[in-house]
Scaffold this active site. Structure first.
Site, PDB file in Angstrom:
ATOM      1  CE  LYS A 192      -1.904   3.040   1.894  1.00 15.54           C
ATOM      2  NZ  LYS A 192      -1.658   4.436   1.486  1.00 15.54           N
ATOM      3  CD  GLU A 268      12.704   0.570  10.308  1.00 14.06           C
ATOM      4  OE1 GLU A 268      13.178   1.570  10.874  1.00 14.06           O
ATOM      5  OE2 GLU A 268      13.264  -0.536  10.316  1.00 14.06           O
ATOM      6  CB  CYS A 303      12.961   8.692   8.884  1.00 16.81           C
ATOM      7  SG  CYS A 303      14.107   7.621   8.011  1.00 16.81           S
ATOM      8  CD  GLU A 402       9.473  12.742  11.626  1.00 17.05           C
ATOM      9  OE1 GLU A 402       8.320  12.290  11.695  1.00 17.05           O
ATOM     10  OE2 GLU A 402      10.434  12.079  11.209  1.00 17.05           O
TER      11      GLU A 402
HETATM   12  P1  NAD Z   1       2.217   8.577   7.399  1.00 18.66           P
HETATM   13  O1  NAD Z   1       2.382   7.840   8.669  1.00 18.66           O
HETATM   14  O2  NAD Z   1       1.218   9.651   7.322  1.00 18.66           O
HETATM   15  O3  NAD Z   1       1.852   7.560   6.222  1.00 18.66           O
HETATM   16  C1  NAD Z   1       2.604   6.397   5.995  1.00 18.66           C
HETATM   17  C2  NAD Z   1       1.725   5.365   5.333  1.00 18.66           C
HETATM   18  O4  NAD Z   1       0.671   5.026   6.234  1.00 18.66           O
HETATM   19  C3  NAD Z   1       1.058   5.856   4.041  1.00 18.66           C
HETATM   20  O5  NAD Z   1       1.023   4.811   3.111  1.00 18.66           O
HETATM   21  C4  NAD Z   1      -0.340   6.222   4.511  1.00 18.66           C
HETATM   22  O6  NAD Z   1      -1.313   6.131   3.510  1.00 18.66           O
HETATM   23  C5  NAD Z   1      -0.578   5.189   5.592  1.00 18.66           C
HETATM   24  N1  NAD Z   1      -1.566   5.646   6.564  1.00 18.66           N
HETATM   25  C6  NAD Z   1      -1.843   6.917   6.936  1.00 18.66           C
HETATM   26  N2  NAD Z   1      -2.862   6.946   7.829  1.00 18.66           N
HETATM   27  C7  NAD Z   1      -3.229   5.657   8.036  1.00 18.66           C
HETATM   28  C8  NAD Z   1      -4.223   5.031   8.825  1.00 18.66           C
HETATM   29  N3  NAD Z   1      -5.063   5.746   9.589  1.00 18.66           N
HETATM   30  N4  NAD Z   1      -4.315   3.687   8.801  1.00 18.66           N
HETATM   31  C9  NAD Z   1      -3.486   2.957   8.023  1.00 18.66           C
HETATM   32  N5  NAD Z   1      -2.547   3.497   7.226  1.00 18.66           N
HETATM   33  C10 NAD Z   1      -2.408   4.824   7.236  1.00 18.66           C
HETATM   34  O7  NAD Z   1       3.686   9.078   7.027  1.00 18.66           O
HETATM   35  P2  NAD Z   1       4.127   9.960   5.784  1.00 18.66           P
HETATM   36  O8  NAD Z   1       3.643  11.347   6.015  1.00 18.66           O
HETATM   37  O9  NAD Z   1       3.761   9.267   4.519  1.00 18.66           O
HETATM   38  O10 NAD Z   1       5.716   9.877   5.906  1.00 18.66           O
HETATM   39  C11 NAD Z   1       6.443  10.624   6.786  1.00 18.66           C
HETATM   40  C12 NAD Z   1       6.785   9.837   8.034  1.00 18.66           C
HETATM   41  O11 NAD Z   1       7.473   8.630   7.693  1.00 18.66           O
HETATM   42  C13 NAD Z   1       7.711  10.576   8.959  1.00 18.66           C
HETATM   43  O12 NAD Z   1       7.266  10.456  10.278  1.00 18.66           O
HETATM   44  C14 NAD Z   1       9.042   9.872   8.774  1.00 18.66           C
HETATM   45  O13 NAD Z   1       9.937   9.993   9.851  1.00 18.66           O
HETATM   46  C15 NAD Z   1       8.607   8.483   8.548  1.00 18.66           C
HETATM   47  N6  NAD Z   1       9.671   7.700   7.912  1.00 18.66           N
HETATM   48  C16 NAD Z   1      10.381   6.803   8.671  1.00 18.66           C
HETATM   49  C17 NAD Z   1      11.412   6.073   8.109  1.00 18.66           C
HETATM   50  C18 NAD Z   1      12.183   5.050   8.908  1.00 18.66           C
HETATM   51  O14 NAD Z   1      12.831   4.197   8.298  1.00 18.66           O
HETATM   52  N7  NAD Z   1      12.149   5.086  10.221  1.00 18.66           N
HETATM   53  C19 NAD Z   1      11.739   6.260   6.758  1.00 18.66           C
HETATM   54  C20 NAD Z   1      11.004   7.196   6.024  1.00 18.66           C
HETATM   55  C21 NAD Z   1       9.976   7.904   6.612  1.00 18.66           C
END
Ligand code: NAD
Length: 499
Positions: A192, A268, A303, A402
């Site tokens: 997804k 992650e 991240c 963040e």
């Molecule tokens: P997000 O958490 O908003 O979304 C991530 C994924 O989760 C997307 O595919 C989104 O559609 C899905 N999602 C969102 N709401 C959901 C829900 N209610 N139920 C199920 N799935 C849901 O994150 P983002 O804005 O896409 O990305 C940024 C974040 O990702 C930052 O916090 C960043 O630090 C983190 N990140 C972490 C790493 C790591 O390896 N630790 C790497 C890259 C990004």
């Protein structure tokens, strides 16, 4: 076709791109069951690239059923390891052969500079797939030293159906960090992608078929988090979720697991990484360049971004002059221009979020040293200047939350002990760094930092051989390295009576 060498070349290539915009299940593209679509907007100019099929619970269910059928009949997991290895290697080769196309999709979709989407994202993604392909016939199971009356075999078995949920900042690379070990260990997957950046995952699924990965093994359902993502998290026939994204949504996946079938969850999540520069920094110019790159690379949408710069008070002013000079060289530009090093923020929402943090920094009394403005608005795209706040205290909002944008908070300190205390005073624990000439300080501080990765006299060093993941609310479980395979396998003990 010649490799594009200018923004005009890339635009010409973009005009003739064939974009895959449908759900991919069981080896075929299809519309959403609901028939719904959503706009895929390019942050470069705010224009709609295409309509993408909007998957929700019904499509997730169809994808999980296809993945389950593929797993149960053994078309992938029971394939000879040599054949699975070859298929994954072929997928990596196809990704390399399609580097320009995949890079262009990534840049158009999420705004990162084209020079990085090819040289960093596509290459690292392909290398990840081929590294795990190689591991398939190199990792052996165990026999326990149980004595002569019995033999106990300890074997790793694939979990079954893995839900892969990824963010938009490195759409393809984050997916491949999970696809590599999940597929290498014989699982089927349902990906997804983030709604902001579904295009490369959809293309990758087709390349996987071309590479010889059987239909049903690799499925992709684009859609929104609160519908498609949630349905995957709650599905009773998904064995594990491999998630990268925010801590907030990571917590939801824990809840989904508890509300459904206790599926395994690997998280992650976010970070607020401290980047410590001691007074005895060995090379101030190198450290300053690293400090700027640590926060401004990928528009700060990283991240592990070194978003809190902790600098010894006695060198702070001199050091910040150098960081600002580096920031000056990282101004945003056209992401399709091969020289651009900072691109567009992923969308209008993220742009507004980052601008709100900049306002919060000003309101809380931090000193704005440079940047702080939205620029290039005439393009219709979303660009923000590299922004540095000095005189930040660790209890300010810009130091605690963040931001996921090009905003650096500079916090002075007087002693190494104080630096460690500030560094660890966060809910996150993804990464940290320390610059020092003293080997004792290097070891002592890196031992005390509560983070999954610590860099000494460098930042963002990275290799597929090293595990990657967080402490505290940055999550648990590891991507990359052989350790990642643990997330996608169960351990089975089989006793054979020899008595
Ligand atoms: P997000 O958490 O908003 O979304 C991530 C994924 O989760 C997307 O595919 C989104 O559609 C899905 N999602 C969102 N709401 C959901 C829900 N209610 N139920 C199920 N799935 C849901 O994150 P983002 O804005 O896409 O990305 C940024 C974040 O990702 C930052 O916090 C960043 O630090 C983190 N990140 C972490 C790493 C790591 O390896 N630790 C790497 C890259 C990004």
């Amino acid at each position: 076709m010649n490799a594009p060498t200018s923004a005009e070349d890339w635009r010409a290539r973009a005009a003739s791109l064939e974009i895959r915009n449908k759900i991919f299940i069981d080896g075929e593209y299809r519309d959403a069951v609901s028939g719904k679509t959503f706009d895929c907007v390019s942050p470069i100019d705010g224009r709609v690239i295409c309509q993408v099929a909007e998957g929700d619970a019904a499509d997730i269910d169809a994808a999980v059923r296809a993945a389950r059928a593929a797993f149960e009949d053994g078309r992938w997991r029971d394939l000879h390891p040599r054949k699975r290895k070859r298929a994954l290697q072929k997928l990596a080769d196809l990704m390399r052969a399609h580097q320009d196309e995949l890079a262009l999709l990534e840049t158009l979709d999420m705004g990162k500079p084209i020079r990085f989407s090819g040289a960093v994202d596509v290459r690292a993604s392909a290398d990840t797939i081929s590294w795990y392909a190689e591991a398939i016939d190199k990792v052996y199971d165990e026999i326990a030293p149980t004595g002569p009356e019995a033999r106990a075999l300890i074997t790793r078995e694939p979990l079954g159906v893995i839900g892969i949920v990824v963010p938009w900042n490195f759409p393809m690379l984050m997916a491949c960090w999970k696809l590599g070990p999940a597929l290498a260990t014989g699982n089927s997957v349902v990906v997804k992608p983030a709604e902001q950046s579904p295009l490369t995952a959809l293309r990758l699924a087709e390349l996987a078929i071309e590479a010889g990965i059987p239909a049903g093994v690799f499925n992709v359902v684009p859609g929104f988090g609160h519908t498609a993502g949630k349905a995957l998290g709650l599905h009773m026939d998904v064995d594990a979720i491999a998630f990268t994204g925010s801590t907030e949504v990571g917590k939801m996946f824990m809840e989904y697991s508890g509300q459904s079938n206790l599926k395994q969850v690997g998280l992650e999540c976010g970070g607020k990484s401290p980047h410590i520069v001691m007074a005895d920094v060995p090379d101030m110019d190198t450290a300053a360049r690293a400090a700027a790159t640590a926060i401004f690379f990928n528009q700060g949408e990283v991240c592990t971004a070194g978003s809190r710069l902790l600098v010894a008070r006695e060198i702070k002013d001199e050091f910040l002059e150098k960081v600002m000079a580096s920031a000056q060289r990282m101004q945003p530009g056209d992401p399709l221009h091969p020289k651009t090093v900072m691109g567009a923020m992923v969308d209008d929402r993220q742009t507004e979020r980052v601008m709100n943090y900049i306002e919060a920094g000003k309101a809380e009394g931090a000193k704005l040293l440079c940047g702080g403005r939205r620029v290039m608005e005439d393009t219709g795209g979303y660009f923000i200047e590299p922004t540095i706040f000095d005189e930040v205290s660790n209890d300010m909002k810009i130091a605690r939350e963040e931001i996921f944008g090009p905003v650096l908070s500079v916090i002075p300190f007087d002693t190494p002990e104080e630096a460690v205390k500030i560094a660890n005073d966060t809910i996150y624990g993804l990464a940290a760094a320390v610059w020092t000439s003293n080997i004792t300080t290097a070891h002592r501080v890196s031992r005390e930092l509560r983070a999954g990765v610590v860099w000494v006299n460098c930042y963002d060093h990275d290799d597929i051989t090293t595990p990657f993941g967080g402490y505290k609310q940055s999550g648990f479980g590891r991507d990359k390295s052989l350790h990642a395979m643990e997330k996608y396998t169960n351990l089975k003990t089989t006793w054979i009576n020899l008595g």
